[in-house]
Design an enzyme around this catalytic site. Structure first.
Site, PDB file in Angstrom:
ATOM      1  N   LYS A  86      -4.262  -2.239  14.462  1.00  0.00           N
ATOM      2  CA  LYS A  86      -3.648  -1.330  15.420  1.00  0.00           C
ATOM      3  C   LYS A  86      -4.333  -1.462  16.775  1.00  0.00           C
ATOM      4  O   LYS A  86      -5.544  -1.591  16.873  1.00  0.00           O
ATOM      5  CB  LYS A  86      -3.728   0.107  14.901  1.00  0.00           C
ATOM      6  CG  LYS A  86      -2.868   0.337  13.661  1.00  0.00           C
ATOM      7  CD  LYS A  86      -2.950   1.769  13.185  1.00  0.00           C
ATOM      8  CE  LYS A  86      -2.017   2.005  12.001  1.00  0.00           C
ATOM      9  NZ  LYS A  86      -2.401   1.249  10.801  1.00  0.00           N
ATOM     10  N   GLU A 136       0.830  -1.207   0.000  1.00  0.00           N
ATOM     11  CA  GLU A 136       0.000   0.000   0.000  1.00  0.00           C
ATOM     12  C   GLU A 136       0.864   1.256   0.000  1.00  0.00           C
ATOM     13  O   GLU A 136       2.059   1.207   0.312  1.00  0.00           O
ATOM     14  CB  GLU A 136      -0.918   0.000   1.220  1.00  0.00           C
ATOM     15  CG  GLU A 136      -0.164   0.061   2.544  1.00  0.00           C
ATOM     16  CD  GLU A 136      -1.023   0.592   3.678  1.00  0.00           C
ATOM     17  OE1 GLU A 136      -1.371   1.779   3.611  1.00  0.00           O
ATOM     18  OE2 GLU A 136      -1.306  -0.168   4.613  1.00  0.00           O
TER      19      GLU A 136
END
EC number: 4.2.1.70
Length: 285
Positions: free
Chosen positions: A143, A5
């Site tokens: 996360k 990405e």
């Protein structure tokens, strides 16, 4: 081939360091025997695999690239805009280009409720896209600023298999373990490739390979927990909501940790790129 990405480069790392990490990621993929394909949208055209000049453009703070999720691709292309791709949009473009393996840092997920509230509707598009896109995403979990148990439930609802690489507990990005079990453990690239091949035979959903951060790069848990508590309190004080919550929390981690979270982020995404490449090589046999 291994997709990478571009949002981590344009929005997740400071200028200068982002270009160094971009080069390190691509070199890591090549050394493992695969071909890197960093993805972005430039002047309305999806680019699957960037030249050196394009990588420099993505990493330049002067470009001020948009952050494009899957829903933003059509409008951005039609209007000739440029942007960096998230997990969701990278997955869509990689699959369209015939790439079946994608390495990233952390998966998006269900956000924690704002301070003083008990529920949230803030759920990353990454999860819905993985539910309908047959791609293997190699990450270090999601996360730790997210609601990990709720995210795992959404992955289950989407029939998205979750594998733990060499571990029985799901990783938590900066931390090697969230304390939650992984549904399936694998201990080698061949096992991962076999599971993905079998899954593709009957399902159009993706698969998550959770690879814990290298032990030597793991953040101190006490520091991590303190930063998370401080960050959530900061969000409550500033009345930040929606898509603005994550940048505020991550910025607090980066500044208050003295750069420790940036170091951890770099090491885990490099480790994921290396593992993804080994799996891609197995899938290509």
């Amino acid at each position: 081939m291994v997709a990478l990405e571009s949002t981590i480069l344009s929005h997740g790392l400071p200028a200068g360091r982002n270009l160094e990490v971009a080069a390190r990621l691509e070199d890591t993929v090549r050394r493992a025997g695969a071909v890197p394909a960093t993805i972005a949208v430039l002047d309305g055209t999806p680019q699957v695999g960037l030249t050196t000049a394009q990588l420099e453009r993505v990493c330049s703070p002067d470009e001020d690239l948009d952050k494009l999720s899957a829903r933003d691709l059509g409008p951005a292309m039609a209007s000739g805009r440029s942007g960096a791709t998230t997990v969701a949009s990278t997955s869509v473009l990689a699959h369209a280009a015939g790439i079946g393996v994608f390495a990233t840092g952390g998966l998006g997920g269900v956000h924690l409720p704002p301070p003083g509230e008990t529920t949230t509707w803030d759920v990353s598009a990454d999860l819905a896209v993985l539910g309908r896109t047959p791609i293997l995403v190699v990450c270090s979990g999601m996360k730790s600023i997210l609601d990990i148990p709720a995210t795992l439930e959404v992955l289950e609802t989407g029939s998205i298999p979750v594998l733990g690489y060499g571990v029985d507990e799901f990783p938590a990005f900066y931390l090697r373990s969230s304390g939650l079990p992984v549904p399936h453990r694998v201990d080698g690239p061949g096992q991962v490739a076999g599971a993905m091949t079998a899954h593709r035979a009957f399902s159009s959903s993706g698969m998550v390979l959770a690879n814990p951060i290298p032990a030597e790069a793991e953040m101190d848990r006490e520091l991590h927990d303190r930063l998370l508590a401080e960050g959530l309190a900061k969000v409550g004080e500033t009345a930040v909501s929606g898509a603005d919550v994550t940048p505020v929390l991550l910025e607090h981690f980066h500044t208050a940790s003295g750069g420790a979270s940036l170091d951890a982020n770099e090491e885990l995404v490099v480790a994921n790129a290396e593992l993804a490449s080994r799996v891609a090589v197995e899938l290509a046999r």
